[in-house]
Design an enzyme around this catalytic site. Structure first.
Site, mmCIF file in Angstrom:
data_model
loop_
_atom_site.group_PDB
_atom_site.id
_atom_site.type_symbol
_atom_site.label_atom_id
_atom_site.label_comp_id
_atom_site.label_asym_id
_atom_site.label_seq_id
_atom_site.Cartn_x
_atom_site.Cartn_y
_atom_site.Cartn_z
ATOM 1 N N HIS A 254 -3.265 -5.205 1.570
ATOM 2 C CA HIS A 254 -3.085 -5.557 2.642
ATOM 3 C C HIS A 254 -2.490 -7.085 3.099
ATOM 4 O O HIS A 254 -3.609 -7.649 4.192
ATOM 5 C CB HIS A 254 -3.080 -4.557 4.347
ATOM 6 N N GLU B 118 -0.759 -8.524 5.277
ATOM 7 C CA GLU B 118 -0.904 -8.601 6.691
ATOM 8 C C GLU B 118 -2.278 -8.751 7.835
ATOM 9 O O GLU B 118 -2.115 -8.991 9.078
ATOM 10 C CB GLU B 118 0.823 -7.751 7.292
ATOM 11 N N CYS C 194 0.766 -1.601 -0.181
ATOM 12 C CA CYS C 194 -0.002 -0.008 -0.265
ATOM 13 C C CYS C 194 1.099 0.699 0.048
ATOM 14 O O CYS C 194 1.672 1.659 -1.180
ATOM 15 C CB CYS C 194 -0.581 -0.374 0.773
#
Length: 296
Positions: free
Chosen positions: A246, A248, A127
């Site tokens: 994202h 994560e 990002c």
């Protein structure tokens, strides 16, 4: 149809302490500003390549460190230039790119980050991190912002809109599935996300996303009106990896294992390039141990 979702909250970073002497050595190295490459012993240099740095100025660095920890890999928070000497690879997380740039300026990090990239060290930007790695960025605020560069692409900042237009969608990821196993799609979490409009000849496209019909394209891409419009959301160029979403924030660890194996290959395929310090498994695991709230 993709579903909208609220913005994630930045959380105070957790400190993960390992009982092994290896992990403790990495931890001490990361906290020692006076430790320079010239003063590292051969063993300490080997240990440094095992640690993955995570730029910890703002944004989702805590979630990246938790994802690495679920794989048994040590993540080191990076806030100062000298701390880059204690790691062999780096993740630049998502967050607010303008704020991250101001903090990077405050800590005089840009020269060290650019040198890290030029040295061929593995770097992954998610990002906002993707924005930093791009050679060219459009849609910036007045005055723009400094970039690290190195990734031959044009990134449109906040391409998908504001925070309330964040969404999740299943992305086709054939290259990731071929290398890491698991399903042919990956749940992309897009939060005030950028998109890649153009890439250079050395850039490998790993994932793209069809643009909704009501979404205007960049002027340079108006000639594509007659065909299905797509923007690129994941790329690799040599030592650099970039994702507009994202990983994560999901339970799927395949992008992290992809990066770890990529880093190991860049380091020459040595068995000590990246290690699982707590017996972690660098393979697709559909049900990992969740240390933080994870979106399934």
């Amino acid at each position: 149809m993709p579903t909208k979702r609220a913005a994630f909250r930045n959380e105070r970073p957790s400190q993960f302490h390992h009982s092994t002497s290896l992990a403790l050595t990495i931890h001490r190295s990361a906290r020692s500003p006076s430790l320079t490459p010239q003063r590292l012993s051969k063993r300490e240099e080997q240990i440094a390549t095992m640690a993955v740095g995570v730029l910890a100025l703002q944004g989702s660095f805590n979630e990246h460190i938790a994802a690495l920890r679920r794989l048994g890999v040590k993540g080191v928070e990076i806030r100062k230039p000298e701390q880059l000497q204690s790691v062999g690879s780096l993740i630049i997380p998502g967050g607010e790119s303008t704020t991250m740039a101001k903090l990077a300026h405050f800590h005089n990090l840009f020269p060290a980050l650019r040198e890290f990239v030029k040295m061929g060290k593995p770097v992954w930007g998610t990002c906002a991190g993707l924005i930093f790695l791009a050679d060219k960025v459009t849609g910036q605020k007045a005055g723009g912002q400094d970039l690290i560069g190195g990734l031959d692409c044009t990134v449109h900042r906040n391409y998908f809109g504001s925070q309330i237009q964040s969404f999740e969608v299943d992305l086709p990821v054939p290259e990731l599935a071929a290398k890491e196993g698991g399903p042919d799609t990956f749940r992309g979490v897009f939060i005030r996300a950028p998109a890649i409009l153009e890439v250079g000849p050395q850039v490998e496209v790993l994932a793209d996303y069809p643009v909704p019909s009501e979404k205007p394209m960049d002027e340079a891409h108006e000639e594509n009106k007659g065909s299905e419009k797509k923007v690129i959301v994941a790329v690799r160029q040599g030592n650099l990896l970039g994702t507009a979403f994202h990983p994560e924030l999901t339970a799927d660890s395949r992008w992290h294992t992809y990066f770890l194996k990529m880093a190991s290959e860049i380091e020459g395929g040595a068995s000590n390039s990246i290690v699982a310090v707590e017996g972690g498994d660098l393979t697709f695991n559909p049900q990992p141990n969740n240390d933080l709230p994870i979106f399934q």
